[in-house]
Design a protein around this motif. Structure first.
Motif, PDB file in Angstrom:
ATOM      1  N   TRP A 255       0.838  -1.184   0.000  1.00 33.05           N
ATOM      2  CA  TRP A 255       0.000   0.000   0.000  1.00 33.05           C
ATOM      3  C   TRP A 255       0.878   1.240   0.000  1.00 33.05           C
ATOM      4  CZ3 TRP A 255      -5.359   0.615  -0.027  1.00 33.05           C
ATOM      5  CH2 TRP A 255      -6.086  -0.588  -0.079  1.00 33.05           C
ATOM      6  N   TYR A 269      -4.517   9.963  -1.497  1.00 36.83           N
ATOM      7  CA  TYR A 269      -4.715   8.601  -1.979  1.00 36.83           C
ATOM      8  C   TYR A 269      -3.972   7.603  -1.084  1.00 36.83           C
ATOM      9  CZ  TYR A 269      -6.249  10.687  -6.405  1.00 36.83           C
ATOM     10  OH  TYR A 269      -6.912  11.422  -7.356  1.00 36.83           O
ATOM     11  N   GLU A 271      -3.432   3.459  -1.813  1.00 38.83           N
ATOM     12  CA  GLU A 271      -3.813   2.490  -2.840  1.00 38.83           C
ATOM     13  C   GLU A 271      -2.775   1.396  -2.989  1.00 38.83           C
ATOM     14  OE1 GLU A 271      -4.161   4.848  -6.382  1.00 38.83           O
ATOM     15  OE2 GLU A 271      -2.176   5.705  -6.153  1.00 38.83           O
ATOM     16  N   GLN A 273      -1.616  -1.660  -6.095  1.00 37.78           N
ATOM     17  CA  GLN A 273      -1.761  -2.206  -7.447  1.00 37.78           C
ATOM     18  C   GLN A 273      -1.428  -3.686  -7.395  1.00 37.78           C
ATOM     19  OE1 GLN A 273      -2.295  -0.089 -10.375  1.00 37.78           O
ATOM     20  NE2 GLN A 273      -2.638  -1.942 -11.581  1.00 37.78           N
ATOM     21  N   LYS A 278      -6.463  -2.339  -9.340  1.00 32.04           N
ATOM     22  CA  LYS A 278      -6.059  -1.333  -8.362  1.00 32.04           C
ATOM     23  C   LYS A 278      -7.186  -1.163  -7.351  1.00 32.04           C
ATOM     24  CE  LYS A 278      -3.833   2.360  -9.643  1.00 32.04           C
ATOM     25  NZ  LYS A 278      -3.524   3.693 -10.220  1.00 32.04           N
ATOM     26  N   GLY A 280      -8.137   1.058  -3.660  1.00 26.51           N
ATOM     27  CA  GLY A 280      -7.659   2.130  -2.807  1.00 26.51           C
ATOM     28  C   GLY A 280      -8.758   3.021  -2.267  1.00 26.51           C
TER      29      GLY A 280
END
Length: 381
Positions: A255, A269, A271, A273, A278, A280
C-alpha cells in the motif's frame, strides 16, 4: 449503508463422495449447513480434477417436495461467475425445453418521480422433468444488479416480515413459493461461507495443481516480456485475473500513500496495485472517504468490503467518468482502522466478482492518508 457484522466463522468442511448411476463421481464440500439452507462446493466428473464441473451451490434443505438452488460456476471471463437459479418440484413432469415466466423476489427501481418501478419476470427453461433453470445473466439488461440483490437478499436476509424470496409463477397454476431465508443468527456466518466458497472456486480455477488453468489472455505473453535477469513471476490474484505483462506487476504489492492535484484541487490517496487491478481510497482534505476498485467491476454494482474476520460493509458502486474506476462512497472510517491491523482486504461483488489484496504497508499508508484527509485549510487535526 448495509453493514454485515461477522459474529464468527466455525470451519465445517465436510467431504462426501457420491456415486450416482452412470458411474459419474460427485464430490461435495460443505461450507455451511443451516436449518433451511446449505452451502457447498460440488465437483463433478471422474477424479473431480476439472474446474469445468465445479460450482458453488446454495440450496434449500427443508422445502420438500420443492427445492430452490443457486449455482455459481467460473465463466470464461476472469473473476466473473455464471450464476443460475434452479427450481425443482417432485412430480412436475414438465416437457423438456418449455419455458415459463416467473417473478423472483422483488427487484425494483425508483423512478424520476419517486414512483417504484418493478422488475420484469425471469424466463425459466425446463431442463428435466422436475427442474427448470434461469441464468441471471440472461435477465433483462439494465436490471442485472436488481435481480442479483433480490435473489441474494431473499436467501441471506430475513426481515421482520419474514423472507422476501417470493417465487410467483405467472404462467400455469403453480402456487407461489416462499421458502424461509437464513435465520437472523445465521446470516453473517452463512454469507461469509458463501464468499469463501466463491474464493476457493476462483483459486481452484486458476491453479493448475487443482486441475484448473489460468484464464487465457487476449494478448501474447511474449509481446512485452521482461529481460531474463529481472523477470519475476506473480501468482494470479484471487478473482482469477492476472497481469498480461511484466510491466503491469509492481515489484512489491504494498500500500502506498500519495497526494495529487486534480481538477478540483489537492487529493489524498492510499492504494495498492495488484496486476491489472487497483484498490484504494481517496478524498480531498476535509471531505468524506471514497473507496475505489479498478479492473474488476462493470456497470452499476454492489460490493461487500471486509478485512479478515472483522465487521463487513456493503456499498453501492458506479463507474467514475473522470478516473474510469468504480467509486464506493458509503464506506466508514472504521474500515481504515481494520486495515491498519489486518492481513487481507476482500471485496466481493453481487455477481460474484472478487478481489483479495494483502495489507502490507497499509498501516503507514492509512496513517498518512487519514492525516491528509483530516486537514482543513492550512490546519491539521
Amino acid at each position: 449503508m448495509i453493514m454485515l457484522r461477522t459474529v464468527g466463522f466455525a470451519s465445517c468442511f465436510v467431504l462426501s463422495v457420491c456415486l450416482p448411476s452412470g458411474q459419474a463421481l460427485s464430490q461435495e464440500t460443505t461450507y455451511y449447513q443451516g436449518a433451511s439452507w446449505t452451502i457447498q462446493m460440488v465437483k463433478e466428473g471422474a477424479g473431480n480434477a476439472s474446474r469445468e464441473g465445479a460450482y458453488c451451490e446454495v440450496k434449500t434443505t427443508s422445502f420438500e417436495p420443492r427445492s430452490i438452488v443457486l449455482q455459481s460456476s467460473p465463466s470464461k471471463e476472469a473473476g466473473v461467475y455464471r450464476t443460475t437459479l434452479k427450481l425443482r418440484k417432485s412430480g412436475w413432469q414438465l416437457p423438456i425445453g418449455a419455458t415459463a415466466k416467473v417473478k423472483v423476489g422483488n427487484p425494483f427501481k425508483i423512478g424520476s418521480g419517486g414512483q417504484i418501478i418493478e422488475g420484469p419476470p425471469m424466463t425459466f427453461k425446463v431442463e428435466s422433468a422436475d427442474t427448470m433453470a434461469s441464468l441471471l445473466a440472461d435477465y433483462e439488461p439494465g436490471w442485472q444488479l436488481e435481480i442479483a440483490n433480490a435473489v441474494l437478499n431473499g436467501i441471506f436476509v430475513r426481515t421482520k416480515y419474514g423472507s422476501t424470496l417470493w417465487i410467483d409463477f405467472i404462467d400455469g397454476n403453480e402456487p407461489a413459493w416462499n421458502p424461509a431465508s437464513f435465520e437472523k443468527f445465521e446470516q453473517q456466518i452463512a454469507f461469509k461461507a458463501y464468499e469463501q466458497c466463491l474464493s476457493d472456486l476462483s483459486q481452484m480455477a486458476a491453479d493448475p495443481a487443482q486441475g484448473g488453468s489460468a484464464p487465457l489472455s487476449s494478448t501474447s505473453p511474449l509481446k512485452r516480456q521482461a529481460p531474463p535477469s529481472t523477470e519475476t513471476s506473480s501468482p494470479p490474484i484471487d478473482n482469477g485475473q492476472r497481469a498480461d505483462s511484466a510491466e503491469a506487476v509492481a515489484p512489491s504489492e504494498q500500500w502506498q500513500f500519495s497526494t495529487r492535484e486534480e481538477d478540483w484541487g489537492k487529493t489524498c490517496y492510499a492504494e495498492i496495485q495488484k496486476g491489472d487491478v487497483k484498490v484504494g481510497f481517496m478524498g480531498s482534505p476535509g471531505e468524506h472517504l471514497i473507496g475505489f476498485v479498478e479492473g474488476v467491476f462493470k456497470g452499476e454494482t454492489r460490493a461487500t468490503w471486509h478485512v479478515d474476520d472483522k465487521p463487513a460493509y456493503v456499498s453501492d458502486g458506479s463507474q467514475n467518468d473522470y478516473f474510469g474506476w468504480h467509486d464506493f462512497d458509503q464506506l466508514p472510517a472504521d474500515l481504515l482502522e481494520q486495515m491498519s491491523a489486518g492481513k487481507e482486504l476482500a471485496i466481493t461483488g453481487a455477481k460474484g466478482e472478487r478481489v483479495v489484496v494483502g495489507l502490507s504497508g497499509a498501516a503507514e499508508a492509512v496513517s498518512e492518508f487519514k492525516a491528509c484527509l483530516n486537514k482543513s485549510g492550512a490546519s491539521a487535526q
